[in-house]
Design an enzyme around this catalytic site. Structure first.
Site, mmCIF file in Angstrom:
data_model
loop_
_atom_site.group_PDB
_atom_site.id
_atom_site.type_symbol
_atom_site.label_atom_id
_atom_site.label_comp_id
_atom_site.label_asym_id
_atom_site.label_seq_id
_atom_site.Cartn_x
_atom_site.Cartn_y
_atom_site.Cartn_z
ATOM 1 N N GLY A 412 -30.236 30.903 46.719
ATOM 2 C CA GLY A 412 -30.753 30.254 47.920
ATOM 3 C C GLY A 412 -29.690 29.419 48.601
ATOM 4 N N GLY A 414 -29.538 26.254 51.448
ATOM 5 C CA GLY A 414 -30.294 25.275 52.216
ATOM 6 C C GLY A 414 -29.417 24.524 53.182
ATOM 7 N N SER A 415 -30.000 23.576 53.882
ATOM 8 C CA SER A 415 -29.260 22.825 54.893
ATOM 9 C C SER A 415 -28.255 21.873 54.272
ATOM 10 C CB SER A 415 -30.236 22.036 55.777
ATOM 11 O OG SER A 415 -31.042 21.173 54.989
ATOM 12 N N GLY A 417 -26.932 22.367 50.871
ATOM 13 C CA GLY A 417 -26.219 22.897 49.729
ATOM 14 C C GLY A 417 -26.696 24.271 49.328
ATOM 15 N N VAL A 419 -28.268 26.860 46.012
ATOM 16 C CA VAL A 419 -29.060 26.887 44.791
ATOM 17 C C VAL A 419 -28.612 28.085 43.955
ATOM 18 C CG1 VAL A 419 -31.367 26.967 43.793
ATOM 19 C CG2 VAL A 419 -31.014 25.841 45.995
ATOM 20 N N ASP A 541 -41.192 18.093 54.771
ATOM 21 C CA ASP A 541 -40.542 19.389 55.011
ATOM 22 C C ASP A 541 -41.297 20.508 54.295
ATOM 23 O OD1 ASP A 541 -38.659 21.045 56.148
ATOM 24 O OD2 ASP A 541 -37.199 20.800 54.541
#
Length: 719
Positions: A412, A414-415, A417, A419, A541
């Site tokens: 994954g 994300g904004s 970092g 995963v 979020d």
């Protein structure tokens, strides 16, 4: 399944396996029979295997004509891997009939001909690998229809023409390999709209023009390769915004000018190759602080004193040939010394260096004292007493369990970092490791917010934080990571919009009762955060990608990077903890009042939940192209209720509804169907009432949980 053995010879026919759906014979030595070109005759016997969905024959020595046998296979084929064989022929126009194809891997063969435009009919395609063949012609513009495509590998072929700008419509694209072809023209700036791109490889073509300034949109880029082309102009300073980049190779082009100062932000760089260009100016001193594994600046027009620390101390990792104006550096580089015309000037600089050295020593001692006596006063969350005391993970251990932050372990982006999936060295248990990109604005605040939010919360429907890591990497840079329980079934986003589904797995579908159970789980988690925590929390979020599913499809809400704590005196008014009151959520899921400056509140979480529930029922994102102007997902449902509600439901739910109505039961089918319809309409009502534009008109989350549980119990009793 006979994959991964040392079998060889001819494969017998399989005429009688009519119900075969999975055939795996990869990584063997099949092929090379006494009848050259007839190795795949056994595949013709698969014509009657109408249920065949998985075909894995890669890494063998099969010979044969691809288009002759492939066209006769089952239309249900979803996963095909024939890479690294000796197949000839071309890709047939009839490939359009394989509408269920999700993966087509044909790399490392001898295929010729063009890529047929009909390949754009394979709307479910996620992986298309044709590299290392002899495919020719142009890149079809019909690739624009492949909105789920994650990887497109066309490298090492004979493709010609321009890169079509329509490839920018493949918004799920992560890996794009077009290197080693005969492509011409400029790099389309539209390609920079692919914000999801992790790898972009365009080397060894005949590309011209300048690099697009819009490269700064590629926020997740890890590797950019444009070497061996005829690109011109200056290197755009906007490239410095791609702070995640690890590999940047631009050798053998016609770039001129300076290395942009913005490259100072590219602290993740490991390989930088700018050789054989026309670059000038001095070699930037900030490169001393980079953790580079290779720096090639040879055959340019650099000048002046060379830095002497960091990578410049390792002669084997630095190449500077063909820059006669460079001087200084460590002795091993054997560069001419930088002569000063006046001894006074030299002495003056020596005095300055001594003064700076003393000053640096004072600063260092002061910093050590501050760290020793002042660090306990820092407002930073201490989680040791709250997390697993037996689980400790350092930067070194995280680097090891993620295989050096390998792309193959990346699950994954994300904004703030990345995963990664890893396995604990103690018991082999899978974990999800969120590595913060601290150069990204707000990443540190996100780390602190998530630690604070999860330190004292315990609920079966919240993602469990196992431990954290706060230290430095091998380059001396700050390193922050969060380690969670691994969720085997990914995110709700993966199930509703399966563009990143796991490999070698049949298409996954969620039925109505499964979606309803997930909705109950999510609502229960939000109710706990709002009403049962010692200090109430607003998630801020909530969206499908932040709802993770375990092996039993139990939902767990995660990603508390934007979470906020509430005043104890008023649970609907939020007190912002950080110095900035600017709030940014996710487009489509953020409550409309946030856009007018309102502070985050429990009403905002309820709105986000309502949008998620409507998305689960219709299968459409709130950002779908059909929504715009005066039409939103909320309005879409509200206008359809109640008479037209069933017409806008996700078709998968309609199919399941018909299947359930045919199941044997003591309750008559028409009553079961009526109950199903009533349940759906009730769910629509919950979703619409939660996503009202006026916050005071939205339901309370406690009431939402109660209604959802009632609907679920009613449906379970009738099915």
């Amino acid at each position: 399944m006979v994959g991964g053995n040392n079998f060889g010879g001819e494969v017998p026919r399989v005429d009688k396996l009519h119900n075969l759906y999975f055939l795996r014979m990869d990584n063997n030595q099949f092929g090379s029979t006494d009848k050259p070109g007839d190795d795949l005759s056994f595949v013709s016997s698969l014509t009657n295997a109408t249920n065949l969905t998985h075909l894995y024959l890669q890494n063998n020595a099969f010979e044969g004509t691809f288009h002759e046998f492939f066209s006769n296979l089952s239309n249900d084929l979803a996963f095909v891997d024939l890479s690294n064989n000796q197949l000839s022929g071309h890709i047939p126009v009839e490939i359009r009939k394989f509408v269920n194809l999700e993966e087509l891997r044909l790399s490392g063969n001898q295929l010729t001909g063009i890529i047929p435009p009909t390949i754009g009919k394979l709307y479910k395609l996620r992986y298309l690998l044709l590299s290392q063949n002899r495919v020719s012609g142009i890149i079809p513009s019909s690739f624009a229809n492949l909105s789920l495509l994650s990887e497109l590998s066309l490298d090492h072929n004979n493709l010609r023409g321009r890169i079509p700008s329509s490839v920018a419509k493949c918004q799920s694209l992560l890996y794009l390999y077009l290197n080693q072809n005969n492509l011409i023209g400029s790099i389309p700036k539209e390609m920079c709209l692919l914000s999801s791109l992790v790898v972009l490889s365009l080397s060894s073509n005949n590309l011209t023009g300048a690099l697009p300034k819009e490269l700064n949109n590629l926020k997740n880029l890890v590797s950019l390769e444009v070497s061996l082309n005829s690109l011109t102009g200056e290197i755009p300073s906007t490239l410095g915004s791609c702070v995640t980049i690890v590999n940047l190779t631009m050798k053998r082009n016609l770039f001129h000018g300076l290395i942009p100062f913005t490259f100072n932000s590219l602290r993740s760089l490991q390989v930088l190759d700018l050789s054989h260009n026309k670059l000038s100016g001095t070699v930037p001193k900030y490169l001393e602080g980079f953790d580079l594994h290779l720096l090639n600046l040879s055959f340019n027009d650099f000048e002046g004193a060379l830095p002497e620390r960091g990578i410049f101390e390792n002669v084997s990792l630095v190449s500077l040939d063909g820059n006669p104006k460079i001087c200084g550096g460590v002795l091993g580089l054997k560069l001419p010394s930088c002569n000063f015309s006046r001894s006074k000037n030299h002495n003056f600089k020596l005095v300055i260096l001594v003064i700076l050295g003393i000053w640096g020593l004072v600063v260092m001692v002061g910093s050590l004292l501050f760290y020793r006596f002042g660090k306990t006063k820092r407002p930073f969350p201490s989680l040791d007493k709250d997390l697993n005391p037996l689980l400790f993970m350092s930067y070194q251990s995280i680097l090891k369990v993620t295989n050096g932050f390998s792309v193959s372990n990346l699950i994954g982006v994300g904004s703030h970092g990345y995963v990664y999936k890893g396995s604990l060295e103690t018991d082999g248990k899978h974990v999800a490791i969120k590595v913060l990109n601290l150069l990204q604005h707000g990443a540190m605040k996100s780390f602190i917010a998530e630690c604070e939010a999860l330190r004292n919360v315990r609920h079966r429907n919240l993602v469990k934080l196992l431990t954290t890591c706060s230290g430095v990497d091998y380059g001396g840079n700050d390193f922050k990571a969060l380690v969670y329980e691994f969720m085997d079934n990914g995110s709700l986003e993966d199930w509703l919009h399966p563009d990143n589904s796991r490999e070698n797995v049949q298409p996954r579908r969620l039925g109505l009762l499964q979606r309803l159970s997930i909705a109950v789980d999510v609502a229960s988690a939000i109710h706990y955060l709002h009403n049962d925590c010692q200090i109430p929390i607003v998630h801020c979020d909530l969206k499908p990608s932040n709802v993770l599913l375990d092996n039993e499809l139990v939902a767990h809400v995660g990603d508390f990077g934007l979470a906020r704590f509430l005043h104890l005196t008023n649970k609907t008014t939020c007190r912002i903890q950080t110095s900035s009151t600017t709030f940014k959520g996710s487009i489509g899921y953020t409550a409309p009042e946030y856009g007018m400056g309102s502070e985050p509140s429990t009403h905002g979480d309820v709105y986000s939940f309502g949008i998620v529930l409507l998305e689960m029922l219709t299968g459409k994102r709130p950002t779908d192209d059909m929504f715009g102007g005066d039409l939103s997902l909320h309005d879409f449902f509200r206008n359809a209720m109640p008479d037209g509600a069933l017409e806008i439901v996700d078709p998968i739910l309609n199919l399941e509804e018909e299947e359930i109505s045919r199941e044997s039961s003591r309750i008559p089918s028409f009553i079961r169907r009526q109950k199903m319809v009533e349940g759906l309409i009730s769910l629509f009502g919950v979703g619409v009432s939660c996503s009202m534009y006026d916050s005071y008109k939205r339901k309370n989350i406690k009431e939402v949980v109660r209604e959802l549980c009632y609907i679920r119990d009613s449906l379970v009793s009738c099915t």
